[in-house]
Design an enzyme around this catalytic site. Structure first.
Site: not given
Ligand SMILES: Nc1ncnc2c1ncn2[C@@H]1O[C@H](COP(=O)(O)OP(=O)(O)O)[C@@H](O)[C@H]1O
Ligand SMILES: Nc1ncnc2c1ncn2[C@@H]1O[C@H](COP(=O)(O)OP(=O)(O)O)[C@@H](O)[C@H]1O
Ligand SMILES: [Mg+2]
Ligand SMILES: [Mg+2]
Ligand SMILES: [Mg+2]
Ligand SMILES: [Mg+2]
Lengths: 331, 227, 331, 227
Positions: C54-57, C105, C110, C219
């Protein structure tokens, strides 16, 4: 107010202790009076570079001590200029016999404290020159202000002057390069939420959920004006336009575009700002030939960003590209 | 009753107390038009001053009588090395210049005026500020004018300091409508109007402490008097 | 909810566009399906490394594409795994003929999406191996959970496996090194304030001003437990102790100590945590021979930090030290 | 009245509407025990499905009669390539397996049951989850059991779907007290109890839409019927 700190009074000392342990290959910490100097000490025959200012802007300045950038950094209390008795020994520690350049951000406190320290250093026989960084176009440089503030453009000054010193330029030469960067670098910032100074216990200013502060500095001061929140494209335009106008960028020129995070804004958002700022520059016929995006000159956990543009020429570009090895900037 | 070094020490200790009490208020003023650290800065500085005075009190009395200037010099160097920011060098210079004109065991009313004039000159020259720029200069300036008038009228030391303190207080309040053109508040432009200048307020506190110290004799809280 | 974004639906795309422009020397962006690949494409004869999530990391994972680390990264929507039709072409683009290792991960999403993509890639004749990073000791690896999560330890896996691939190890060799890192790396994190997902418009969880979440993931999930706020020393102990215990570190061992910021906590505070974690390790007779402090695996603007410890040996240390040139990690 | 491809399309379009309506509710459920994206994920996926159905409707009718499986296969591949997260592959596999057993123009009650059984088997095998782990499997499982019973009693397609939808709804509510042992909610351990599983809730919405589509005929909102 929650923070990952122990006693707020120890915030700076605790942080610097950890910093020095984590980067023992690069720096050494003097605990009292507090300053950070490169691990090997002064480099004989090289012009020494010293900067400093209030803490809370990490990685500035200590994160830029190392090969190709600063020789020493002097951190004050949070958002408070360091004192002459810290600055003087840092200047002494940075002196490799070729003189020392102090890089001072233009704030009354920084100017006065560095002034005193330089006076003392000169009395001790050290050759010292000083430059004042004043890149923030939010503040007009007029009779009616303390002059433009020094903000994110400081990174470019420290990097490029550091490279010039590394190349063997003498004190006059390094100073001239630093002045040239200062003459060609401009910044402007925005805050979406204020920082919280450890010992104050509340945000430095109060912003409603639909307001932003445009033209902020990096000490939690309110900005020049409070405007309704807007999207990234609109906000970026508010930052880039005065910067590019002030520099009077002409078609065909090339620049370094630096989008700096204020500490509490996700990196992903900085790239959104970068994309828009770049497009705006390109629409002006300006080429972005170098880029930097990240949290380099912060204001604790302030949410927001600043846009910095540095007009480049072959020499400045080569000095920017020169190797650097510090905790926060490395290539 | 001329003012002596013990008065100077009482002045400084009372200042430390006054600043500690007003720390949050000063910080809040600075939060409005500056960076929210003025109270913290001065409190750190004056606490360090008191610690050094305590150290000095614990040591054997040095030979020769202590001068007013000795005390003010200690304040100057301590503030310069512990406060930082704009106010550290400014107050530091004020006390340093004041110390230079008070290197005597006792000072009379004209000498009190000279001390205040020296402090004003120190702040104004160091900060390159003049009256009306919404800085501590406004308070120092008003204090000097009032002190000169009181001394001219043949007032006592207490009269002179009372006039100075009252004028500084009024001048601090009078900074509220001003637009700042020096210091950090100048970055705000028009937005700086409507808020009191924190440095002018702390100057009023400093001068209020000077008067109170002159009114009162040695107090039990003062280690020197207890010794 | 103020953010430096345009339409929240475009947040990831806008950010990646800016990222690719800022780092055109390092990466190339495929816009649809979305993935990031090193500028030169696959390196012939080298094992390709692909990660994603996911994005945001940010800077994870795209910030680690470049020499000596990842060959491709696949960003999903914010906090949402990417889809197989993004992952497959990324694997293809990273394949230099020596096979591809996917670094995943351990989250159900994922795992499932990478599984599908790998199946398709294998069908197309690409040799693919996979490793699952599961360093988060906050979650027990038991029948009663989806297994430990992958968090900041991922950086060590990507860096060290990347160095092994660069050295010419074959797919089995690179996979074995990655597995060895995974077996020896553990993390634990804390949140002081929750992130705000762009399209959600409010914090991912609600924390009172005197509470912190211990054992959080990346998350915006709440943590394992909510405890009263405490000072940095106490919080660091809550993080370091389970990590060191789980690794069963013995006196005389040496480790990499990595203090990772969650995005919204000032760097200065991370160094406070680092200093304390290091002292705790030293009290256990463990030597910190390598260090990393900064925002590398973030959760938007979440305030908090995680502590990661990797048990080192000569080989892992040498691979950690090997040159790397990516947007976010460079030496 | 057997169910045909038009029913399948109505089902899917109604699902998209139901998910769009419940988007914030699903996201809030996921915010409590997950990462707050379930509503957004499914909404993105089903909006993409509708867009593809619209594209297909705009094209000339393909040769050969459209099967139920054709529609479900389109849903499967679209969800797989647009949803991501855990629910993308899980719903994707559910629709893919369902499509495999429904490659006919019409399906009767036993075939409806087979579709649901295939979906359940897809989710459970892909997610390695069984009943009681507080996932969407709980809702699919309850739906299948109820559908089997209704079909066994000789119920119509509508009866079968009504039973399935009601059972899924009840099962979703019944996830509230459970402690999750699969998916992101399992990270919370005991703290996951007391909240409804978002995937079980979305499954109930999906099956509710299936029943509603069977109850209603073609609607004007359906481009195929308008053509
Ligand atoms: N140039 C100046 N001349 C005189 N006084 C000044 C000047 N600049 C600032 N000051 C005084 O200093 C005060 C601020 O002190 P402080 O908050 O401690 O320092 P800083 O502004 O560096 O944070 C102001 O309120 C003002 O009275
Ligand atoms: N292993 C699993 N088996 C079955 N269903 C699962 C599994 N893991 C998660 N789920 C379902 O997926 C839902 C979450 O979907 P979503 O929020 O879209 O994905 P993510 O958890 O990746 O953010 C959960 O509510 C649960 O019903
Ligand atoms: Mg200050
Ligand atoms: Mg201040
Ligand atoms: Mg998700
Ligand atoms: Mg979710």
């Amino acid at each position: 107010m929650k923070k990952l700190l122990n006693d707020p009074a120890d915030a700076v000392a605790d942080s610097l202790a950890g910093f020095a342990l984590a980067h023992a290959d690069l720096v050494r910490l003097s605990p009292a009076p507090v300053f950070v100097v490169r691990a090997g000490g002064a480099v004989t025959g090289k012009v020494g570079l010293v900067s400093g200012g209030g803490s809370g802007h990490e990685p500035l300045h200590a994160g830029f001590v190392g090969d190709g950038m600063l020789d020493a950094a002097v951190p004050g209390a949070v958002f408070t200029s360091p004192t002459p008795d810290q600055i003087l020994p840092a200047v002494q520690a940075a002196d490799g016999g070729a003189g020392v350049l102090t890089i001072v951000k233009n704030y009354t406190g920084d100017v006065l404290n560095f002034e005193s320290a330089v006076e003392l250093a000169v009395e001790e026989g050290i050759e010292v020159a000083s430059v004042l960084v004043n890149d923030d176009v939010a503040v007009e440089d007029s009779l009616y202000t303390a002059g433009r503030r020094g903000v994110a453009g400081t990174v470019a000054v420290e990097k490029i002057a550091g490279a010039a010193a590394d190349r063997g330029a003498d004190l006059a030469g390094v100073t001239a390069v630093a002045e040239r960067v200062i003459a060609n670098v401009r910044s402007m910032g925005v805050a979406l939420a204020a920082p919280r100074v450890p010992h104050v216990g509340r945000p430095s200013f109060d912003l409603a959920d639909d307001e932003i502060e445009v033209g902020i500095g990096i000490h939690g001061e309110p900005g020049r004006r409070r405007v309704p929140a807007a999207d990234a494209d609109a906000v970026t335009e508010m930052l880039l336009t005065p910067v590019a106008d002030d520099l009077a960028l002409a078609r065909g020129e090339r620049v370094l575009l630096f989008v700096n995070g204020m500490g509490g804004t996700p990196l992903s958002e900085l790239y959104v700002v970068y994309g828009r700022a770049r497009r705006l520059l390109e629409e002006r016929g300006v080429t972005v030939s170098r880029s930097l995006v990240g949290n380099y000159v912060t204001s604790l956990e302030m949410q927001g960003a600043s846009v910095t543009v540095l007009r480049l020429d072959d020499e400045l570009e080569a000095l920017w590209d020169a190797p650097v090895n510090t905790a926060a900037l490395r290539w | 009753m001329a003012l002596d070094a013990d008065w100077a020490e009482r002045w400084v200790r009372r200042t430390a107390d006054a600043i500690a009490d007003a720390k949050d208020e000063l910080t809040e003023l600075d939060r409005q038009i500056g960076d929210g650290d003025h109270g913290e800065n001065l409190d750190r500085g004056f606490k360090a001053v008191v610690a050094r005075l305590d150290d000095a009190a614990a040591e054997p009395e040095p030979a020769g009588e202590r001068t007013v200037g000795d005390v003010l010099k200690l304040v100057a160097t301590t503030l310069m090395s512990t406060v930082g920011g704009a106010s550290g060098p400014l107050y530091g210079t004020a006390y340093l210049r004041a110390a230079k004109v008070s290197g005597r065991p006792q000072i009379d009313p004209p000498a009190v005026v000279a001390v205040l004039e020296a402090a004003l000159e120190g702040v104004a020259s160091r900060g390159k500020a003049t009256v009306g720029e919404k800085t501590m200069v406004d308070a120092w300036h008003a204090a000097v004018e009032a002190a000169e008038a009181a001394a001219g009228d043949g007032g006592s030391e207490v009269d002179v300091l009372r006039a100075a303190a009252a004028a500084a207080d009024t001048a601090a309040t009078a900074t509220i409508p001003l637009v700042a053109t020096k210091g950090r508040a100048s970055y705000l432009g028009e937005r700086s109007a409507g808020h009191e200048d924190p440095g002018a307020r702390s100057t009023a506190l400093v001068l209020g402490a000077a008067m109170a110290a002159a009114l009162s004799g040695p107090t039990p809280a003062d280690p020197r008097s207890a010794a």
